[in-house]
Design a protein around this motif. Structure first.
Motif, PDB file in Angstrom:
ATOM      1  N   LEU A  38     117.110 -76.200 -67.738  1.00 34.71           N
ATOM      2  CA  LEU A  38     115.823 -76.611 -67.163  1.00 34.71           C
ATOM      3  C   LEU A  38     115.935 -76.584 -65.639  1.00 34.71           C
ATOM      4  CD1 LEU A  38     113.077 -77.893 -68.131  1.00 34.71           C
ATOM      5  CD2 LEU A  38     114.161 -80.120 -67.696  1.00 34.71           C
ATOM      6  N   CYS A  39     114.927 -76.044 -64.969  1.00 29.73           N
ATOM      7  CA  CYS A  39     115.014 -75.940 -63.502  1.00 29.73           C
ATOM      8  C   CYS A  39     113.612 -75.873 -62.892  1.00 29.73           C
ATOM      9  CB  CYS A  39     115.800 -74.670 -63.137  1.00 29.73           C
ATOM     10  SG  CYS A  39     116.145 -74.492 -61.384  1.00 29.73           S
ATOM     11  N   GLY A  40     113.399 -76.660 -61.861  1.00 28.64           N
ATOM     12  CA  GLY A  40     112.146 -76.584 -61.108  1.00 28.64           C
ATOM     13  C   GLY A  40     112.317 -75.602 -59.963  1.00 28.64           C
ATOM     14  N   PHE A  41     111.324 -74.761 -59.740  1.00 32.78           N
ATOM     15  CA  PHE A  41     111.435 -73.720 -58.703  1.00 32.78           C
ATOM     16  C   PHE A  41     110.535 -74.029 -57.509  1.00 32.78           C
ATOM     17  CE2 PHE A  41     113.168 -71.794 -62.407  1.00 32.78           C
ATOM     18  CZ  PHE A  41     114.189 -70.994 -61.927  1.00 32.78           C
ATOM     19  N   ILE A  42     111.129 -73.944 -56.330  1.00 29.94           N
ATOM     20  CA  ILE A  42     110.404 -74.126 -55.065  1.00 29.94           C
ATOM     21  C   ILE A  42     110.519 -72.791 -54.341  1.00 29.94           C
ATOM     22  CG2 ILE A  42     110.351 -75.412 -52.882  1.00 29.94           C
ATOM     23  CD1 ILE A  42     111.920 -77.671 -54.437  1.00 29.94           C
ATOM     24  N   ARG A  43     109.439 -72.010 -54.384  1.00 32.69           N
ATOM     25  CA  ARG A  43     109.504 -70.662 -53.798  1.00 32.69           C
ATOM     26  C   ARG A  43     108.811 -70.678 -52.434  1.00 32.69           C
ATOM     27  NH1 ARG A  43     110.835 -66.160 -56.308  1.00 32.69           N
ATOM     28  NH2 ARG A  43     110.224 -66.908 -58.385  1.00 32.69           N
ATOM     29  N   LEU A  44     109.596 -70.444 -51.393  1.00 37.98           N
ATOM     30  CA  LEU A  44     109.066 -70.475 -50.035  1.00 37.98           C
ATOM     31  C   LEU A  44     108.549 -69.097 -49.623  1.00 37.98           C
ATOM     32  CD1 LEU A  44     111.642 -72.780 -48.189  1.00 37.98           C
ATOM     33  CD2 LEU A  44     109.691 -73.397 -49.615  1.00 37.98           C
ATOM     34  N   THR A  45     107.588 -69.095 -48.733  1.00 37.75           N
ATOM     35  CA  THR A  45     106.938 -67.853 -48.280  1.00 37.75           C
ATOM     36  C   THR A  45     107.760 -67.153 -47.192  1.00 37.75           C
ATOM     37  OG1 THR A  45     104.767 -68.802 -48.715  1.00 37.75           O
ATOM     38  CG2 THR A  45     104.842 -66.932 -47.199  1.00 37.75           C
ATOM     39  N   GLY A  46     107.714 -65.811 -47.226  1.00 37.91           N
ATOM     40  CA  GLY A  46     108.239 -65.000 -46.121  1.00 37.91           C
ATOM     41  C   GLY A  46     109.609 -64.421 -46.392  1.00 37.91           C
ATOM     42  N   CYS A  47     109.809 -63.179 -45.959  1.00 35.92           N
ATOM     43  CA  CYS A  47     111.127 -62.551 -46.044  1.00 35.92           C
ATOM     44  C   CYS A  47     111.220 -61.486 -44.957  1.00 35.92           C
ATOM     45  CB  CYS A  47     111.356 -61.911 -47.412  1.00 35.92           C
ATOM     46  SG  CYS A  47     113.055 -61.307 -47.565  1.00 35.92           S
ATOM     47  N   HIS A  48     112.397 -61.367 -44.351  1.00 36.57           N
ATOM     48  CA  HIS A  48     112.587 -60.355 -43.307  1.00 36.57           C
ATOM     49  C   HIS A  48     113.174 -59.071 -43.874  1.00 36.57           C
ATOM     50  CE1 HIS A  48     116.370 -62.221 -43.960  1.00 36.57           C
ATOM     51  NE2 HIS A  48     116.988 -61.706 -42.919  1.00 36.57           N
ATOM     52  N   LEU A  49     113.506 -59.047 -45.171  1.00 44.72           N
ATOM     53  CA  LEU A  49     114.014 -57.827 -45.806  1.00 44.72           C
ATOM     54  C   LEU A  49     112.904 -57.216 -46.678  1.00 44.72           C
ATOM     55  CD1 LEU A  49     117.626 -58.870 -46.916  1.00 44.72           C
ATOM     56  CD2 LEU A  49     116.820 -58.128 -44.685  1.00 44.72           C
TER      57      LEU A  49
END
Ligand SMILES: C[S@@+](CC[C@H](N)C(=O)[O-])C[C@H]1O[C@@H](n2cnc3c(N)ncnc32)[C@H](O)[C@@H]1O
Ligand SMILES: Nc1nc2[nH]cc(C(=O)O)c2c(=O)[nH]1
Ligand code: SF4
Ligand SMILES: [Mg+2]
Length: 230
Positions: A38-49
């Motif tokens: 079980l895992c909660g996901f916190i997906r942050l915005t933005g990527c330089h690749l």
């Protein structure tokens, strides 16, 4: 007469108590040695690749700025002992460091999914880092920061996502040249989804007796591979 010195304001990081969040959801961890939990996901915005195969391009833009305290509150409401901070590239946002500290302080086990292009030494040691060294077919191989190979501990994992025989030989050379089998952290070999057949990668690993852990993105077999929020 000497020239007057310019007046320089101390550098401030006004966003450090907040992060831009693309999505928050509860699922099963699909990757790494924590897969299946079980895992909660916190997906942050933005990527330089711009990895050729990226399955999370939707996270390059948008999202909402949230206070670190607000994210922690949502994470605790999942009632999951483990959360993962991912992206995009989570280490691009200054607020991610206070966020990781606050999640740890709240008693959570914190996983971090990050590309190998950013120095991970500022990440709190209690965080389980999963550091993805990019292979040639990602198109971003020259961005790898190889100092990370010596900045990881027994909690951490080095991940290599492979889409071709060229990628495999590149990854095998990395394992052999840096004696990664002797490091305190594990090494994960995974396939680019729908690019390289998983059985092919498994057979190469067996043939070469590599000291790595084969893995698949389990969530892409459980749900539609294009489904969001899983
Ligand atoms: C979306 S990235 C976010 C974290 C960070 N930017 C990174 O690359 O590690 C999370 C993981 O998904 C992997 N990934 C992205 N697209 C994939 C695909 N099509 N097949 C397999 N793995 C993929 C990345 O290589 C990375 O290990
Ligand atoms: N279930 C599930 N597990 C994951 N592990 C790492 C993910 C990511 O996108 O970083 C991911 C994801 O997107 N979904
Ligand atoms: S570093 Fe991660 S989020 Fe960024 S393009 Fe590559 S796989 Fe996608
Ligand atoms: Mg994913």
């Amino acid at each position: 007469m000497p020239a007057a010195r310019p007046h320089i304001e101390p550098r401030r990081v006004p966003t450090a108590d907040s992060v831009v969040v693309k999505e928050l959801y509860l699922s099963l961890q699909g990757e790494s040695s924590h897969a299946g939990m079980l895992c909660g996901f916190i997906r942050l915005t933005g990527c330089h690749l711009r990895c050729t195969y990226c399955d999370s391009e939707f996270a390059f833009h948008g999202g909402s700025r949230m206070k670190v305290s607000e994210v922690v509150e949502k994470a605790l409401a999942w009632n999951s002992p483990t959360v993962e901070v991912t992206g995009g590239e989570p280490l691009l946002q200054p607020g991610v460091y206070p966020l990781m500290e606050a999640l740890l302080d709240a008693g959570l086990k914190v996983l971090l999914e990050t590309s190998g292009a950013i120095d991970v030494r500022l990440v709190p040691p209690a965080v389980h880092k999963i550091v993805d060294m990019k292979t040639p077919s990602s198109g971003e191989c020259d961005r790898n920061d190889y100092r990370n190979l010596t900045s990881m501990n027994a909690n951490d994992e080095l991940k290599i996502v492979i889409g071709s025989r060229v990628d495999y030989e590149w990854a095998r050379a990395l394992v052999q040249e840096h004696q990664l089998g002797k490091k305190p952290y594990g090494v994960l070999f995974s396939t680019i989804f729908d690019k390289l057949h998983p059985r092919q990668l498994a057979e190469w690993i067996i043939e070469d007796r590599l000291p790595v852990r084969f893995q698949l993105q389990m969530h892409k077999y459980l749900w539609d591979p294009n489904e969001r929020g899983v």
